[in-house]
Design a protein around this motif. Sequence first.
Motif, PDB file in Angstrom:
ATOM      1  N   VAL A   1      26.535  50.878  48.390  1.00 31.24           N
ATOM      2  CA  VAL A   1      26.387  52.278  48.731  1.00 31.24           C
ATOM      3  C   VAL A   1      26.562  53.092  47.457  1.00 31.24           C
ATOM      4  N   LEU A   2      25.564  53.824  47.067  1.00 32.21           N
ATOM      5  CA  LEU A   2      25.617  54.632  45.850  1.00 32.21           C
ATOM      6  C   LEU A   2      26.051  56.042  46.207  1.00 32.21           C
ATOM      7  N   LEU A   3      27.062  56.537  45.526  1.00 33.95           N
ATOM      8  CA  LEU A   3      27.621  57.837  45.844  1.00 33.95           C
ATOM      9  C   LEU A   3      27.034  58.899  44.923  1.00 33.95           C
ATOM     10  N   GLY A   4      25.824  59.397  45.247  1.00 33.54           N
ATOM     11  CA  GLY A   4      25.238  60.536  44.540  1.00 33.54           C
ATOM     12  C   GLY A   4      24.615  60.219  43.208  1.00 33.54           C
ATOM     13  N   VAL A   5      24.346  58.937  42.881  1.00 35.55           N
ATOM     14  CA  VAL A   5      23.718  58.613  41.610  1.00 35.55           C
ATOM     15  C   VAL A   5      22.597  57.629  41.849  1.00 35.55           C
ATOM     16  N   GLY A   6      21.834  57.343  40.832  1.00 33.83           N
ATOM     17  CA  GLY A   6      20.750  56.386  40.948  1.00 33.83           C
ATOM     18  C   GLY A   6      21.262  54.957  40.899  1.00 33.83           C
ATOM     19  N   VAL A   7      20.344  54.000  41.071  1.00 39.23           N
ATOM     20  CA  VAL A   7      20.716  52.580  41.042  1.00 39.23           C
ATOM     21  C   VAL A   7      21.176  52.220  39.645  1.00 39.23           C
TER      22      VAL A   7
ATOM     23  N   GLY B   1      35.406  45.388  32.039  1.00 39.13           N
ATOM     24  CA  GLY B   1      36.293  46.521  31.805  1.00 39.13           C
ATOM     25  C   GLY B   1      36.362  47.529  32.925  1.00 39.13           C
ATOM     26  N   ASP B   2      35.470  47.416  33.916  1.00 42.54           N
ATOM     27  CA  ASP B   2      35.487  48.369  35.033  1.00 42.54           C
ATOM     28  C   ASP B   2      36.660  48.089  35.962  1.00 42.54           C
ATOM     29  N   LYS B   3      37.181  49.150  36.532  1.00 41.26           N
ATOM     30  CA  LYS B   3      38.226  49.032  37.546  1.00 41.26           C
ATOM     31  C   LYS B   3      37.574  48.845  38.915  1.00 41.26           C
ATOM     32  N   VAL B   4      38.054  47.867  39.669  1.00 37.74           N
ATOM     33  CA  VAL B   4      37.533  47.578  41.011  1.00 37.74           C
ATOM     34  C   VAL B   4      38.694  47.701  41.997  1.00 37.74           C
ATOM     35  N   THR B   5      38.459  48.403  43.086  1.00 40.83           N
ATOM     36  CA  THR B   5      39.491  48.612  44.101  1.00 40.83           C
ATOM     37  C   THR B   5      39.032  48.023  45.427  1.00 40.83           C
TER      38      THR B   5
ATOM     39  N   LEU C   1      41.479  47.003  52.560  1.00 35.90           N
ATOM     40  CA  LEU C   1      41.401  46.280  53.828  1.00 35.90           C
ATOM     41  C   LEU C   1      42.621  46.643  54.656  1.00 35.90           C
ATOM     42  N   LEU C   2      42.390  47.067  55.908  1.00 33.94           N
ATOM     43  CA  LEU C   2      43.471  47.491  56.784  1.00 33.94           C
ATOM     44  C   LEU C   2      44.299  48.552  56.068  1.00 33.94           C
ATOM     45  N   ASP C   3      45.583  48.320  55.905  1.00 37.16           N
ATOM     46  CA  ASP C   3      46.429  49.308  55.241  1.00 37.16           C
ATOM     47  C   ASP C   3      46.717  48.938  53.791  1.00 37.16           C
ATOM     48  N   GLN C   4      45.928  48.004  53.249  1.00 35.50           N
ATOM     49  CA  GLN C   4      46.168  47.548  51.887  1.00 35.50           C
ATOM     50  C   GLN C   4      45.102  48.064  50.929  1.00 35.50           C
ATOM     51  N   THR C   5      45.546  48.437  49.745  1.00 37.37           N
ATOM     52  CA  THR C   5      44.657  48.835  48.661  1.00 37.37           C
ATOM     53  C   THR C   5      45.141  48.178  47.386  1.00 37.37           C
ATOM     54  N   LYS C   6      44.236  47.478  46.700  1.00 40.43           N
ATOM     55  CA  LYS C   6      44.636  46.795  45.475  1.00 40.43           C
ATOM     56  C   LYS C   6      43.490  46.849  44.472  1.00 40.43           C
ATOM     57  N   SER C   7      43.843  46.966  43.195  1.00 39.87           N
ATOM     58  CA  SER C   7      42.829  47.119  42.147  1.00 39.87           C
ATOM     59  C   SER C   7      42.940  46.025  41.099  1.00 39.87           C
ATOM     60  N   ALA C   8      41.832  45.813  40.385  1.00 37.25           N
ATOM     61  CA  ALA C   8      41.779  44.844  39.286  1.00 37.25           C
ATOM     62  C   ALA C   8      40.782  45.349  38.264  1.00 37.25           C
ATOM     63  N   ILE C   9      40.863  44.825  37.045  1.00 40.10           N
ATOM     64  CA  ILE C   9      39.927  45.153  35.979  1.00 40.10           C
ATOM     65  C   ILE C   9      39.035  43.943  35.723  1.00 40.10           C
ATOM     66  N   ALA C  10      37.721  44.174  35.721  1.00 38.47           N
ATOM     67  CA  ALA C  10      36.782  43.082  35.449  1.00 38.47           C
ATOM     68  C   ALA C  10      36.987  42.565  34.025  1.00 38.47           C
TER      69      ALA C  10
ATOM     70  N   ARG D   1      36.308  47.141  52.155  1.00 33.65           N
ATOM     71  CA  ARG D   1      35.588  48.054  51.256  1.00 33.65           C
ATOM     72  C   ARG D   1      35.969  47.755  49.807  1.00 33.65           C
ATOM     73  N   VAL D   2      34.967  47.663  48.950  1.00 34.33           N
ATOM     74  CA  VAL D   2      35.181  47.420  47.525  1.00 34.33           C
ATOM     75  C   VAL D   2      34.521  48.557  46.757  1.00 34.33           C
ATOM     76  N   GLU D   3      35.278  49.184  45.848  1.00 35.08           N
ATOM     77  CA  GLU D   3      34.774  50.341  45.107  1.00 35.08           C
ATOM     78  C   GLU D   3      34.943  50.145  43.611  1.00 35.08           C
ATOM     79  N   SER D   4      33.999  50.673  42.848  1.00 30.54           N
ATOM     80  CA  SER D   4      34.110  50.702  41.395  1.00 30.54           C
ATOM     81  C   SER D   4      33.299  51.888  40.908  1.00 30.54           C
ATOM     82  N   GLY D   5      33.988  52.898  40.378  1.00 33.94           N
ATOM     83  CA  GLY D   5      33.300  54.114  39.959  1.00 33.94           C
ATOM     84  C   GLY D   5      32.579  54.753  41.125  1.00 33.94           C
TER      85      GLY D   5
END
Length: 504
Positions: free
Chosen positions: A12-18, A52-56, A59-68, A91-95
């Motif tokens: 899912v792209l949030l307001g930007v191009g591919v 180097g991107d941050k990925v979050t 799931l349920l009530d948990q949120t955890k992040s890592a750096i590629a 749900r997985v998010e990065s930028g």
Amino acid sequence: MKHCLNLIIAIVLLGVGVPEASAELRLAGIFADQMVLQRDQPIPVWGWAEAGDKVTVILLDQTKSAIANEHGAWSVTLKPSEADSHCRQLRVESGEQAIVVNDVLVGDVWHASGQSNMAMTVGAMAKELEPVAKDIAAAELPQLRFCRINEPESSKPLSDLRQRATWSVCGPKTVSHFSGVAFYFARRLETELNVPIGVIDTSRGGTPIEPFIPRAAFDSHPTLKKELELGDREDLEGIWKLPGGVRARDANWLPGRLFHSRLAPISRLGVRGAIWYQGESNSGVQEDPRDYQHKMRALINGWREAFGNEKLPVYFVQLPGSGAGEGWPYLREQQRLATDLPNTGMVVTLDLDGAGIHPPNKIDVGERLARWALAKDFGRSVPFSGPMFERQEIQGDRVILHFSYAESGLMVADKDGLAEPRETPQSELEYFEVTGSSGKWHPAKSTIDGKKVIVTSETITSPIAVRYAYAINPENCNLYNRDGLPASPFCSRPELLSYDPKLP
């Protein structure tokens, strides 16, 4: 429970191009809509992104992040969760990118693997067994989820599936495509436990055990070491001629090749255990079943190492009588000998009716596998094994046989189709043989004495060993315990058995 909306996994792209391909956020291919995550274990989630991107991960009530990392790989491990039948979202998010996996349940996940008798579908069963049609019509079971992985072989372990997995919710319109053994296994577990059950089916028809064994496990026995060496050279004829080898027909038969493509990419996923049905292609025409017990141990120990669980339960199916070839009696004994590993169990199937190499009664097979899991992994008070030979006691011309799993006592019984075994006290025990120092086997008379069997022979007055049901297709094997489960074929001194295949 109503079905949750089944959406296709998407970026899912949030307001930007591919984004450029190198910057694309990816989730490992096993994560897809309608999947089941393993309860009560840490939940690993992994994939790829721009270095180097941050990925979050949410799931349920948990949120955890890592750096590629520098290769773009990232992973997080979420805390264990209890079983949950409510449809959740991963749900997985990065930028400005996000990946959403819908209709996620939390329960127990099982691997199902082997060859064509595991791959045989519920629909194929229905063509030969009328009662299966009723099971299909009643299969509205939204807590059951099945994932079929059909990846081609690979010479090296893959980091991800080549094609994203698809999970299916069990229903009358989908169940016909599921493994019959796995469906009846999963259905029994879901009925007893009332938690979601997920099955990942990686079986492939016609294959021996070697392609499913991880590379590292081939170091456990000389035959396996030589098979791996020849396999790396793709020397199919060399593997075939090797004592204890196998008739490798193409690359799908070579050591490790299907583990590399079907199991290595998903080895981080939490699972409860595994079920296995294989052996036909290690004991067919001009195939050598010797050393199969070592291959079976290599498979189990290799999977445990690869999946990071040294106590992973593995329950497997002993070869039936239907469709049997000359090497099958020997391989059944090899399978029995492999039960010495902890957290394993073997289902005996010699008493199940059928014709050809694919007997249609996978109902009893799945149910018997489920008994092992229910008793050993969930503490349920259910009988789970038929009599297993424990030791022999020689008293003059008599051999007294002692069995484990005979606490309820032994009986002579007959099983007709799908019906429960029926005691036939007037019938004689069949398929017992005895041998002396000559090594020649002779039919023997056998009688039940409570939890023991007493074997005698007019021909052999100084017996040294007994074997039971050692035949290609020993019809009417009728030794059971009083829980209604059949005894395994056995030889009291396996070293006396020999097998001389007609090698090329």
